[in-house]
Design a protein around this motif. Structure first.
Motif, PDB file in Angstrom:
ATOM      1  N   GLN A  32      44.141  27.889   6.318  1.00 17.49           N
ATOM      2  CA  GLN A  32      42.855  27.846   6.904  1.00 17.49           C
ATOM      3  C   GLN A  32      42.485  26.397   7.142  1.00 17.49           C
ATOM      4  OE1 GLN A  32      40.170  30.201   4.882  1.00 17.49           O
ATOM      5  NE2 GLN A  32      40.963  32.232   6.169  1.00 17.49           N
ATOM      6  N   GLY A  33      43.244  25.562   6.610  1.00 17.17           N
ATOM      7  CA  GLY A  33      42.512  24.111   6.689  1.00 17.17           C
ATOM      8  C   GLY A  33      41.494  23.807   5.651  1.00 17.17           C
ATOM      9  N   GLU A  34      41.004  22.488   5.838  1.00 11.10           N
ATOM     10  CA  GLU A  34      40.030  22.360   4.717  1.00 11.10           C
ATOM     11  C   GLU A  34      38.866  21.427   5.246  1.00 11.10           C
ATOM     12  OE1 GLU A  34      41.522  20.564   0.627  1.00 11.10           O
ATOM     13  OE2 GLU A  34      42.886  19.891   2.018  1.00 11.10           O
ATOM     14  N   VAL A  35      37.832  21.521   4.673  1.00  9.84           N
ATOM     15  CA  VAL A  35      36.795  20.786   4.913  1.00  9.84           C
ATOM     16  C   VAL A  35      36.346  19.807   3.554  1.00  9.84           C
ATOM     17  CG1 VAL A  35      34.232  20.415   5.379  1.00  9.84           C
ATOM     18  CG2 VAL A  35      35.450  22.251   6.548  1.00  9.84           C
ATOM     19  N   ARG A  36      36.880  18.701   3.800  1.00 17.79           N
ATOM     20  CA  ARG A  36      36.796  17.807   2.663  1.00 17.79           C
ATOM     21  C   ARG A  36      35.475  16.965   2.690  1.00 17.79           C
ATOM     22  NH1 ARG A  36      41.315  16.049  -0.667  1.00 17.79           N
ATOM     23  NH2 ARG A  36      40.368  14.099  -0.843  1.00 17.79           N
ATOM     24  N   VAL A  37      34.627  16.906   1.493  1.00 21.17           N
ATOM     25  CA  VAL A  37      33.446  16.242   1.606  1.00 21.17           C
ATOM     26  C   VAL A  37      33.020  15.109   0.663  1.00 21.17           C
ATOM     27  CG1 VAL A  37      30.916  16.852   1.568  1.00 21.17           C
ATOM     28  CG2 VAL A  37      32.444  18.640   1.970  1.00 21.17           C
ATOM     29  N   GLY A  38      32.826  14.086   1.042  1.00 27.92           N
ATOM     30  CA  GLY A  38      32.481  13.126   0.046  1.00 27.92           C
ATOM     31  C   GLY A  38      30.922  12.710  -0.069  1.00 27.92           C
ATOM     32  N   LEU A  39      30.447  12.768  -1.126  1.00 27.58           N
ATOM     33  CA  LEU A  39      28.870  12.514  -1.311  1.00 27.58           C
ATOM     34  C   LEU A  39      28.687  11.154  -2.068  1.00 27.58           C
ATOM     35  CD1 LEU A  39      27.728  15.753  -2.614  1.00 27.58           C
ATOM     36  CD2 LEU A  39      27.644  15.151  -0.170  1.00 27.58           C
ATOM     37  N   PRO A  95      22.502   3.477   0.564  1.00 24.74           N
ATOM     38  CA  PRO A  95      22.473   4.885   1.307  1.00 24.74           C
ATOM     39  C   PRO A  95      21.399   5.750  -0.222  1.00 24.74           C
ATOM     40  CG  PRO A  95      24.382   4.785   0.022  1.00 24.74           C
ATOM     41  CD  PRO A  95      23.944   3.239   0.420  1.00 24.74           C
ATOM     42  N   LEU A  96      20.502   6.388   0.333  1.00 28.19           N
ATOM     43  CA  LEU A  96      19.607   7.355  -0.855  1.00 28.19           C
ATOM     44  C   LEU A  96      20.460   8.772  -0.868  1.00 28.19           C
ATOM     45  CD1 LEU A  96      16.178   6.303   0.516  1.00 28.19           C
ATOM     46  CD2 LEU A  96      17.318   5.384  -1.553  1.00 28.19           C
ATOM     47  N   ALA A  97      21.328   8.851   0.385  1.00 25.92           N
ATOM     48  CA  ALA A  97      22.280   9.979   0.346  1.00 25.92           C
ATOM     49  C   ALA A  97      23.209   9.734   1.366  1.00 25.92           C
ATOM     50  CB  ALA A  97      21.581  11.137   0.637  1.00 25.92           C
ATOM     51  N   GLY A  98      24.319  10.004   1.018  1.00 26.92           N
ATOM     52  CA  GLY A  98      25.568   9.511   2.101  1.00 26.92           C
ATOM     53  C   GLY A  98      26.512  10.533   2.049  1.00 26.92           C
ATOM     54  N   VAL A  99      26.766  11.205   3.469  1.00 29.48           N
ATOM     55  CA  VAL A  99      27.928  12.541   3.504  1.00 29.48           C
ATOM     56  C   VAL A  99      29.012  11.980   4.449  1.00 29.48           C
ATOM     57  CG1 VAL A  99      27.870  14.965   4.134  1.00 29.48           C
ATOM     58  CG2 VAL A  99      25.725  13.994   3.076  1.00 29.48           C
ATOM     59  N   ALA A 100      30.087  12.233   3.716  1.00 23.37           N
ATOM     60  CA  ALA A 100      31.411  12.128   4.588  1.00 23.37           C
ATOM     61  C   ALA A 100      31.894  13.436   4.653  1.00 23.37           C
ATOM     62  CB  ALA A 100      32.330  10.900   4.119  1.00 23.37           C
ATOM     63  N   LEU A 101      32.456  13.805   5.900  1.00 22.77           N
ATOM     64  CA  LEU A 101      33.408  14.880   6.012  1.00 22.77           C
ATOM     65  C   LEU A 101      34.782  14.898   6.755  1.00 22.77           C
ATOM     66  CD1 LEU A 101      30.831  17.751   7.790  1.00 22.77           C
ATOM     67  CD2 LEU A 101      31.438  17.164   5.185  1.00 22.77           C
ATOM     68  N   ASN A 102      35.760  15.402   6.391  1.00 27.20           N
ATOM     69  CA  ASN A 102      36.937  15.191   6.938  1.00 27.20           C
ATOM     70  C   ASN A 102      37.356  16.570   7.264  1.00 27.20           C
ATOM     71  OD1 ASN A 102      39.560  14.394   7.681  1.00 27.20           O
ATOM     72  ND2 ASN A 102      40.109  14.021   5.715  1.00 27.20           N
ATOM     73  N   LEU A 103      37.652  17.072   8.538  1.00 26.72           N
ATOM     74  CA  LEU A 103      38.082  18.379   8.762  1.00 26.72           C
ATOM     75  C   LEU A 103      39.658  18.404   8.823  1.00 26.72           C
ATOM     76  CD1 LEU A 103      35.711  19.696  11.658  1.00 26.72           C
ATOM     77  CD2 LEU A 103      35.368  19.461   9.138  1.00 26.72           C
ATOM     78  N   VAL A 104      40.079  19.050   7.714  1.00 24.87           N
ATOM     79  CA  VAL A 104      41.734  19.019   7.696  1.00 24.87           C
ATOM     80  C   VAL A 104      42.354  20.095   8.287  1.00 24.87           C
ATOM     81  CG1 VAL A 104      43.609  18.376   5.989  1.00 24.87           C
ATOM     82  CG2 VAL A 104      41.545  17.350   5.505  1.00 24.87           C
ATOM     83  N   ALA A 122      32.424   7.217  -0.257  1.00 27.49           N
ATOM     84  CA  ALA A 122      32.331   8.768   0.298  1.00 27.49           C
ATOM     85  C   ALA A 122      33.334   9.049   1.246  1.00 27.49           C
ATOM     86  CB  ALA A 122      30.876   8.848   0.722  1.00 27.49           C
ATOM     87  N   ALA A 123      33.525   8.033   2.121  1.00 25.87           N
ATOM     88  CA  ALA A 123      34.428   8.236   3.053  1.00 25.87           C
ATOM     89  C   ALA A 123      35.853   8.175   3.084  1.00 25.87           C
ATOM     90  CB  ALA A 123      34.300   7.071   4.425  1.00 25.87           C
ATOM     91  N   LEU A 124      36.452   7.342   1.879  1.00 27.21           N
ATOM     92  CA  LEU A 124      37.512   7.427   1.171  1.00 27.21           C
ATOM     93  C   LEU A 124      37.896   8.444   0.625  1.00 27.21           C
ATOM     94  CD1 LEU A 124      37.693   3.444   0.890  1.00 27.21           C
ATOM     95  CD2 LEU A 124      39.109   4.685   2.283  1.00 27.21           C
ATOM     96  N   LEU A 125      36.999   9.024  -0.193  1.00 24.20           N
ATOM     97  CA  LEU A 125      37.031  10.423  -1.025  1.00 24.20           C
ATOM     98  C   LEU A 125      37.304  11.543  -0.057  1.00 24.20           C
ATOM     99  CD1 LEU A 125      34.412  10.582  -3.605  1.00 24.20           C
ATOM    100  CD2 LEU A 125      36.829  10.338  -4.030  1.00 24.20           C
ATOM    101  N   ALA A 126      36.620  11.536   1.039  1.00 27.16           N
ATOM    102  CA  ALA A 126      36.672  12.705   2.104  1.00 27.16           C
ATOM    103  C   ALA A 126      38.285  12.580   2.986  1.00 27.16           C
ATOM    104  CB  ALA A 126      35.708  12.565   3.028  1.00 27.16           C
ATOM    105  N   LEU A 127      38.634  11.347   2.991  1.00 28.70           N
ATOM    106  CA  LEU A 127      39.846  10.984   3.814  1.00 28.70           C
ATOM    107  C   LEU A 127      41.153  11.065   2.744  1.00 28.70           C
ATOM    108  CD1 LEU A 127      38.892   8.125   5.640  1.00 28.70           C
ATOM    109  CD2 LEU A 127      39.217  10.280   6.880  1.00 28.70           C
ATOM    110  N   GLY A 128      40.796  11.262   1.585  1.00 28.36           N
ATOM    111  CA  GLY A 128      42.012  11.407   0.424  1.00 28.36           C
ATOM    112  C   GLY A 128      42.698   9.981   0.133  1.00 28.36           C
ATOM    113  N   ALA A 129      42.064   9.080   0.067  1.00 26.08           N
ATOM    114  CA  ALA A 129      42.764   7.605  -0.376  1.00 26.08           C
ATOM    115  C   ALA A 129      42.962   7.582  -1.510  1.00 26.08           C
ATOM    116  CB  ALA A 129      41.598   6.456   0.181  1.00 26.08           C
TER     117      ALA A 129
END
Lengths: 155, 318
Positions: B248-255, B231-240, B161-168
């Motif tokens: 306007q920038g982006e909010v990237r969300v990894g679930l 995780p029963l649920a996990g959320v990563a956010l990345n404010l680009v 989830a974290a690496l998706l939000a970060l754009g890896a």
């Protein structure tokens, strides 16, 4: 096919005969008589089989014996120096942190990994470091207290 | 609980490992930290007669700049200078994977490539055989969603989830070649075969994007206990922050934990907490198969996303 291997455990080189599927825990308990390594869930969830591999806590039930190679292994039997117990062992006794004792070797080795890196941890850090070791008797408070006081006494 | 009979191969170079995999064929599996695969082999929830160890291949344990070798264990990853400052979502996610022993053994590639989980599949062999087999164990229908011919096993990796939000991105190697793909493309979306890797392919590198000075990210995890649990649920956010392509920038969300694959959502940089929660609610489709109630897992995902967004924005304003 069985193979003869050498494992560096508790400062000694020991020989064992293993199959590819033999885990480190099975070798330590069944061949080297290091029965302080406990058999618990066998699937990496309870921490009873914790040993140190290159000084860091690992689950010996999920490591193949053949994979250990030259890396040194420490079990609970390797902590005392002759009759002198390790300060963590003394502290566990002093604080009543042992009831049935089954989780104790793993708890102490996880605590040692923490103290080696952070000699004076707070109770939150101790809780985090021990979260991979389950205890069904003590309720954890006395275990955390034992590690906390041991850390304080080392200062 | 003993492991089934296996053969273990211990190559010391990647080329040797890929050759072995090619020779041994689809009955072989790569073995890294072993915390997922060996436990599954013991339970009968994975089959492999030949294991090819990746533990003795030094090149897989290297970290060069923003490129992390797949064999780097999670403990070593957490020791990387500046990881927390530049890629906080990854550092927060790696720090809450299982317990300390698993983080000392388990690798980053292994964490990404972990199999999906389900109470009906990922249980002891005896329990699985005490009732009709589930789809993933070779049965006729999904037991979590009775009547379904689709497997709903949940993907529960934290770092994905974290690496998706970060754009890896990830590098996949096979005998005679390699390919580099966005992390999202590593996952098939199918519960019974969650990775898009072909036989003989191995994930060798995780490539992080160039950090930007204003990047703010984080990871939140819902689980029954404070440690060990998936995780029963996990959320990563990345404010680009805004750039010429996205003014306007982006909010990237990894679930994670909410479907058979980790999910990536892209929202505009000015998305409100309510809009974000709504997007997470639409995307999350958990079923009752990994503990906790599905509707509560979905609710928690929305709540964690909302809280994390507010926290990151407040931090940005400070």
């Amino acid at each position: 096919m069985k193979r003869l291997i050498e494992i560096k455990v508790n400062g000694e080189r020991r020989e064992a005969v293993v199959e590819p599927r033999t885990t480190l825990q099975e070798v330590l308990r069944d061949q080297l008589d290091l029965t302080g390594v406990k058999e618990g869930c066998q699937s990496g969830e309870c921490g009873a089989c914790t040993v140190l591999l290159e000084g860091r806590s690992v689950l010996s039930c999920l490591i193949l014996a053949l994979e250990v190679g030259e890396r040194p292994v420490t079990t609970i039997e390797g902590l005392a120096r002759g009759d002198a117990l390790h300060p963590l062992q003394e502290s566990f006794i002093e604080h009543g942190a042992v009831q049935c004792g089954y989780c104790t070797p793993g708890m102490i080795l996880s605590a040692k990994t923490l103290l080696d890196q952070n000699p004076h941890p707070g109770s939150g850090e101790i809780q985090k470091a021990l979260e991979g070791n389950l205890c069904r008797c003590t309720g954890y408070n006395k275990i955390i207290e034992a590690v906390l006081v041991c850390g304080e006494e080392q200062s | 609980m003993k492991l089934p009979t296996i053969n273990l191969h211990q190559p010391t170079t990647l080329a040797e490992a890929l050759n072995l995999s090619n020779t041994l064929g689809p009955g072989s599996r790569f073995l890294a930290g072993g915390t997922d695969l060996l436990a599954r082999l013991k339970r009968g929830a994975a089959k492999a007669a030949e294991l090819i160890s990746l533990v003795h291949i030094p090149e897989l344990r290297q970290i060069r700049g923003l490129t992390i070798g797949g064999g780097v264990n999670l403990y070593s990853l957490l020791e990387v200078t500046d990881l927390h400052r530049q890629f906080r979502a990854l550092s927060q996610a790696a720090a809450v994977v299982a317990g300390p022993q698993v983080r000392n053994q388990g690798t980053l590639a292994g964490n990404l490539c972990q199999d999906t989980r389900c109470l009906f599949f990922d249980c002891s062999d005896g329990l699985a055989r005490a009732r009709p087999l589930c789809l993933k164990r070779g049965g006729e229908e999904c037991l979590a969603v009775p009547g379904s011919k689709k497997c709903f096993a949940a993907y529960q990796g934290d770092t994905a989830a974290a690496l998706l939000a970060l754009g890896a991105e990830v590098k996949i190697e096979h005998l005679g070649g390699s390919r580099r793909l966005a992390l999202a493309d590593l996952f098939s979306g199918y519960g019974d075969r969650p990775l898009s890797l072909a036989p003989g392919e191995v994930l060798t590198q995780i490539i992080l994007p160039q950090p930007q000075s204003e990047i703010r990210s984080g990871y939140r995890k819902y689980r029954l206990r404070g440690g060990i649990d998936f995780p029963l649920a996990g959320v990563a956010l990345n404010l680009v922050p805004p750039c010429s392509e996205t003014p306007q920038g982006e909010v990237r969300v990894g679930l994670t934990g909410l479907s058979s694959r980790p999910q990536l959502l892209n929202l505009g940089g000015k998305a409100s907490p309510d809009e974000l929660a709504e997007a997470v609610h639409r995307a999350a489709r958990p079923v009752d198969n990994v503990g906790g109630q599905a509707r509560h897992r979905r609710y928690m995902a929305c709540q964690m996303a909302r809280d994390l967004l507010e926290e990151l924005r407040n931090e940005a304003a400070d």
